[in-house]
Design a protein around this motif. Structure first.
Motif, PDB file in Angstrom:
ATOM      1  N   PRO A 257      60.524  28.774  41.289  1.00 60.34           N
ATOM      2  CA  PRO A 257      61.608  27.796  41.499  1.00 60.34           C
ATOM      3  C   PRO A 257      61.348  26.431  40.853  1.00 60.34           C
ATOM      4  N   ASN A 258      60.073  26.165  40.547  1.00 58.13           N
ATOM      5  CA  ASN A 258      59.789  24.855  39.947  1.00 58.13           C
ATOM      6  C   ASN A 258      59.966  24.845  38.423  1.00 58.13           C
ATOM      7  N   VAL A 259      60.360  25.979  37.911  1.00 60.85           N
ATOM      8  CA  VAL A 259      60.593  26.043  36.457  1.00 60.85           C
ATOM      9  C   VAL A 259      62.093  26.149  36.207  1.00 60.85           C
ATOM     10  N   LYS A 260      62.579  25.236  35.400  1.00 60.69           N
ATOM     11  CA  LYS A 260      64.000  25.294  35.008  1.00 60.69           C
ATOM     12  C   LYS A 260      64.042  25.577  33.502  1.00 60.69           C
ATOM     13  N   ILE A 261      64.834  26.574  33.141  1.00 63.43           N
ATOM     14  CA  ILE A 261      64.923  26.939  31.714  1.00 63.43           C
ATOM     15  C   ILE A 261      66.339  26.685  31.230  1.00 63.43           C
TER      16      ILE A 261
ATOM     17  N   GLU B 186      73.747  36.752  26.957  1.00 63.13           N
ATOM     18  CA  GLU B 186      73.839  36.937  28.412  1.00 63.13           C
ATOM     19  C   GLU B 186      72.511  37.449  28.968  1.00 63.13           C
ATOM     20  N   TYR B 187      71.866  38.324  28.228  1.00 66.42           N
ATOM     21  CA  TYR B 187      70.588  38.874  28.676  1.00 66.42           C
ATOM     22  C   TYR B 187      69.558  37.745  28.843  1.00 66.42           C
ATOM     23  N   MET B 188      69.492  36.875  27.833  1.00 72.31           N
ATOM     24  CA  MET B 188      68.509  35.791  27.891  1.00 72.31           C
ATOM     25  C   MET B 188      68.772  34.886  29.093  1.00 72.31           C
ATOM     26  N   GLN B 189      70.041  34.620  29.350  1.00 73.94           N
ATOM     27  CA  GLN B 189      70.367  33.764  30.492  1.00 73.94           C
ATOM     28  C   GLN B 189      69.949  34.442  31.797  1.00 73.94           C
ATOM     29  N   ARG B 190      70.203  35.760  31.880  1.00 77.20           N
ATOM     30  CA  ARG B 190      69.811  36.497  33.092  1.00 77.20           C
ATOM     31  C   ARG B 190      68.303  36.450  33.289  1.00 77.20           C
ATOM     32  N   MET B 191      67.576  36.594  32.181  1.00 76.77           N
ATOM     33  CA  MET B 191      66.111  36.574  32.283  1.00 76.77           C
ATOM     34  C   MET B 191      65.612  35.189  32.707  1.00 76.77           C
ATOM     35  N   ALA B 192      66.275  34.157  32.201  1.00 78.26           N
ATOM     36  CA  ALA B 192      65.886  32.795  32.599  1.00 78.26           C
ATOM     37  C   ALA B 192      66.152  32.594  34.082  1.00 78.26           C
TER      38      ALA B 192
ATOM     39  N   LYS C 251      66.295  34.878  36.359  1.00 76.38           N
ATOM     40  CA  LYS C 251      65.353  35.730  37.109  1.00 76.38           C
ATOM     41  C   LYS C 251      63.988  35.041  37.212  1.00 76.38           C
ATOM     42  N   PHE C 252      63.570  34.436  36.098  1.00 74.49           N
ATOM     43  CA  PHE C 252      62.269  33.766  36.088  1.00 74.49           C
ATOM     44  C   PHE C 252      62.285  32.569  37.043  1.00 74.49           C
TER      45      PHE C 252
ATOM     46  N   ALA D   7      54.382  32.136  30.387  1.00 74.08           N
ATOM     47  CA  ALA D   7      54.699  33.093  31.459  1.00 74.08           C
ATOM     48  C   ALA D   7      56.117  33.622  31.281  1.00 74.08           C
ATOM     49  N   PHE D   8      57.027  32.742  30.854  1.00 74.69           N
ATOM     50  CA  PHE D   8      58.404  33.199  30.625  1.00 74.69           C
ATOM     51  C   PHE D   8      58.451  34.189  29.464  1.00 74.69           C
ATOM     52  N   LEU D   9      57.727  33.860  28.393  1.00 74.37           N
ATOM     53  CA  LEU D   9      57.693  34.778  27.246  1.00 74.37           C
ATOM     54  C   LEU D   9      57.204  36.153  27.678  1.00 74.37           C
TER      55      LEU D   9
END
Lengths: 295, 445
Positions: B64-68, B50-56, B58-59, B327-329
């Motif tokens: 907005p042009n980045v989809k994870i 769940e944390y990883m999804q929240r961070m994705a 948030k990023f 940048a996401f990392l």
């Protein structure tokens, strides 16, 4: 003329599906044969042809031969055990006057579960510290202390075999039961009037009616069990001391652990050749058995 | 009003315009990040996933042009996915990775260096030993995301009942395990030697490390015949025979942990994940167990790192959106978010950033407070250890020694077939060295 045009149209309709099936069937086999002559590493795209070197290495390996003979024991024991248990269960169910559907469903349960569930359940049941069975046997003083079924070298193979028989017998049972339903009752009645005993009725009436099904099941199960990997691997990991390491487990370790795709392919090609020869012989024997007139 | 009077206004407008354009170009630079990223995550448990999804999310809100898209696999599944997907280019932009996997990934050129991300976060915040596991030719290819280390867990109540002190040496451990052995109620210690895991290798490694030696020597060869290794093999075989359940010859890590969770073993070796395991399975035991450093060879020997695991994040070379991926990392290491992540397995996942454990926000966790001394022990040994076989940096041999069950088979051969220790150790050493060569390892003499 009408029939021929229908046939041609039908062929065109099934052609795409046939192509897909053939491709899916052939590609893994052909690629395995191809890679068995290379030093292909699972992670690297560059590789070279090494001729028969992989086959020579494999055939000179003691681990390969140990795994091969374990596979033979495992397959023969499993398939024969499944046949005997499945046949007995089918004969018993056929005579059950009430709730036979319920019993059939209950007996089929092992077949309905994924191998991973079965493996972990049995590991849990047989654990020598908290497992249900060792503690039960110990509590009733049937054993002196908790028996370690999966660690005792005298027991482990037989125990794993018993689990596989328990797992595979329902398939035999269901198919033999279906065949038994086709045996005309009047043949049994006539035999009883003629004074035939239970064994004679079984051998001269029942067996001829179910042998075609049994023959086919024996061949199919032999191939499946010989190739089966997950159940044994999940229960014993091939141990202890390699006592339950079969060829698929050996190939898995080589291919996945060592990334030696070429070597693992050579093992699987040898396995394929053995199974093809064994299946051809089995088909010949079964068809001869089927042609033998019932006396 | 003369034109001169407008000069200050003009200057102000020009300045504002310049500032706006600068801001706009900065924003544009941020918006330059674009692309669809695939993230293979091995954080399968609820809170971490769940944390990883929240961070994705948030990023993506900031960019907005980045989809994870996060695809979650168990470690086993991940291993199958990346090894089979690599040749076909079917690998993600970013993923989690175990140290041994990182070595293989670097070896086949599957990763891109992440030195820029490490520097942006702060290179000195990471343990040098953790970074070393992902380095080749001066480049860093992995970003440690959390760490854990092996320690000795013991039952305080059982030791107290017998008036025994916490063992600090292997000899003391043997004596205490024998004293507490009372099967089938409690076993002194379980020695897990199953061939479907590398627990036998792990246990032997503890002993060998305590003697200042290693299972893979400096040349890259397996070393199971050193005096320390032979002594270690004898030690574990002896303990197996004296205090371990017979079935432990087939145990994997889960079987072993289950025994401890059920209160069936007095001692065990594991990381801080034991805290969460006991909390989830037998909370009644929470007050009765604690961690101590791995036993030493002799009293007075220094504390050593038996085995440290630095779980990493990596960026894959096939990725088309490296800037967005990096940048996401980097965004995962923002202090507040990172602490929330680490708190999802209190004591099990310890911060890869050395300064985090000093922060009050990190320390503000009930389990961490309750197990403060145990966690302190783990934190102490983390920088001292490495993955098995990677004491001198990444080696392909490290993956083989833990995946081929050669050492577990050696133990089983000694125990079940009665093969002499020296003979079995020599055979296992030879076999491992053959496997190293077959895998392309080059020995440095």
């Amino acid at each position: 003329m009408q029939l021929r045009s229908h046939t041609t149209a039908g062929l065109w309709f099934v052609l795409p599906a046939m192509l897909v099936v053939v491709a899916l069937l052939l590609y893994p086999v052909l690629s395995s044969i191809f890679f068995s002559f290379t030093n292909r590493n699972l992670l690297k795209t560059v590789y070279a042809f090494v001729g028969a070197q992989n086959f020579l290495s494999v055939l000179n390996s003691r681990d390969f031969w140990n795994a091969f003979f374990t596979s033979i024991k495992w397959t023969a024991g499993s398939v024969l055990g499944q046949l005997v248990v499945g046949l007995l269960a089918a004969l018993a169910l056929e005579r059950v006057p009430r709730f036979s559907g319920l019993y059939r469903t209950l007996l089929v349960i092992p077949w309905a579960f994924p191998a991973i569930v079965i493996a972990f359940s049995w590991r849990w049941i047989l654990n020598d510290v908290y497992g249900f069975l060792p503690n039960l046997l110990s509590a009733f003083r049937i054993t002196n202390g908790n028996v370690s079924f999966l660690a005792d070298p005298q027991l482990v193979f037989a125990v794993a075999l018993a689990i596989n028989i328990w797992f595979g017998a329902p398939l035999f049972m269901i198919n033999i039961l279906a065949a038994l339903k086709t045996v005309p009752r009047d043949q049994y009645e006539a035999a009883m009037i003629d004074g035939a005993n239970l064994g004679q009725r079984f051998w001269y009436i029942t067996v001829p009616h179910v042998r075609r099904v049994i023959g086919l099941l024996l061949i199919l199960r032999t191939i499946w069990v010989f190739n089966n990997f997950e159940l044994l691997f999940l229960i014993t990991g091939g141990g202890p001391a390699g006592l339950t390491t079969t060829l698929p487990i050996h190939a898995y370790r080589t291919g996945w652990g060592l990334r030696q795709l070429g070597m693992a392919s050579a093992i699987t090609v040898l396995l394929l050749i053995f199974l093809l020869v064994a299946a051809a012989l089995a088909f010949k024997l079964v068809s001869r058995w089927e042609r033998t007139p019932a006396r | 009003m003369s034109l001169r009077a407008y000069r200050p206004l003009t200057a102000l407008a020009l300045g504002a315009g310049l500032a706006l354009s600068t801001f706009a170009s900065g924003a544009l630079a941020q918006d330059d990040l674009s692309g669809d990223l695939v993230f293979w995550s091995s954080f399968t448990q609820g809170p971490r996933a769940e944390y990883m999804q929240r961070m994705a999310d948030k990023f993506t809100a900031v960019h907005p042009n980045v989809k994870i898209s996060i695809e979650t696999f168990s470690w086993n599944e991940f291993n199958t996915k990346w090894t089979t997907g690599l040749a076909a280019g079917q690998v993600p932009d970013i993923s989690t990775a175990l140290p041994n996997q990182v070595v293989e990934m670097i070896d086949v050129g599957a990763l891109v260096p992440v030195d820029d991300v490490i520097d942006a976060i702060g290179r000195d915040r990471f343990a040098a030993s953790a970074l070393l596991e992902g380095q080749k030719d001066g480049n860093s290819y992995s970003l440690p995301v959390y760490s854990h280390a092996q320690v000795m867990w013991y039952r305080k109540d059982l030791l107290d009942a017998k008036g025994l002190a916490v063992p600090t040496t292997w000899a003391e451990l043997r004596d205490a395990a024998i004293a507490l052995n009372d099967p089938p109620n409690v076993y002194g210690l379980s020695v897990p030697l199953g061939t479907n895991d590398f627990m036998g290798t792990r246990y032997l490694n503890y002993y060998v490390q305590s003697a200042g030696s290693a299972l893979i020597d400096a040349s890259g060869r397996a070393d199971l015949t050193s005096p320390a290794a032979i002594e270690g093999i004898n030690f574990w075989v002896d303990l197996y025979k004296q205090v371990s359940p017979q079935g432990s010859i087939n145990y994997n890590v889960l079987d072993q942990a289950t025994l401890f969770y059920q209160g069936k073993t007095a001692f065990d070796f594991n990381s801080g994940f034991h805290i969460g395991g006991v909390a989830a399975n037998t909370p009644d035991l929470l007050d009765d167990f604690a961690a101590a450093p791995l036993p030493r060879l002799k009293a007075g020997d220094p504390i050593y790192g038996g085995e440290t695991a630095n779980i990493a994040l990596v960026a894959w070379a096939v990725g088309k959106h490296q800037a967005a991926a990096k940048a996401f990392l980097e965004s995962l290491y923002e202090d507040a978010d990172y602490i929330e992540f680490i708190h999802s397995v209190p004591g099990g996942m310890l911060p890869a950033l050395s300064d985090i454990s000093q922060q009050p926000a990190y320390q503000d966790n009930d389990l961490l407070k309750q197990f403060a001394s145990s966690v302190a022990v783990i934190e102490q040994v983390i920088p001292l250890g490495s993955a098995i076989g990677m004491e001198d940096g990444p080696k392909i041999q490290a993956g083989i020694i833990t995946s081929q069950a050669v050492i577990e088979q050696m133990f089983q051969d000694i125990i079940l077939n009665g093969t002499p220790v020296e003979t079995a150790a020599q055979a296992a050493e030879d076999k491992l060295n053959e496997l190293f060569v077959a895998a392309g390892a080059v020995f440095t003499d």
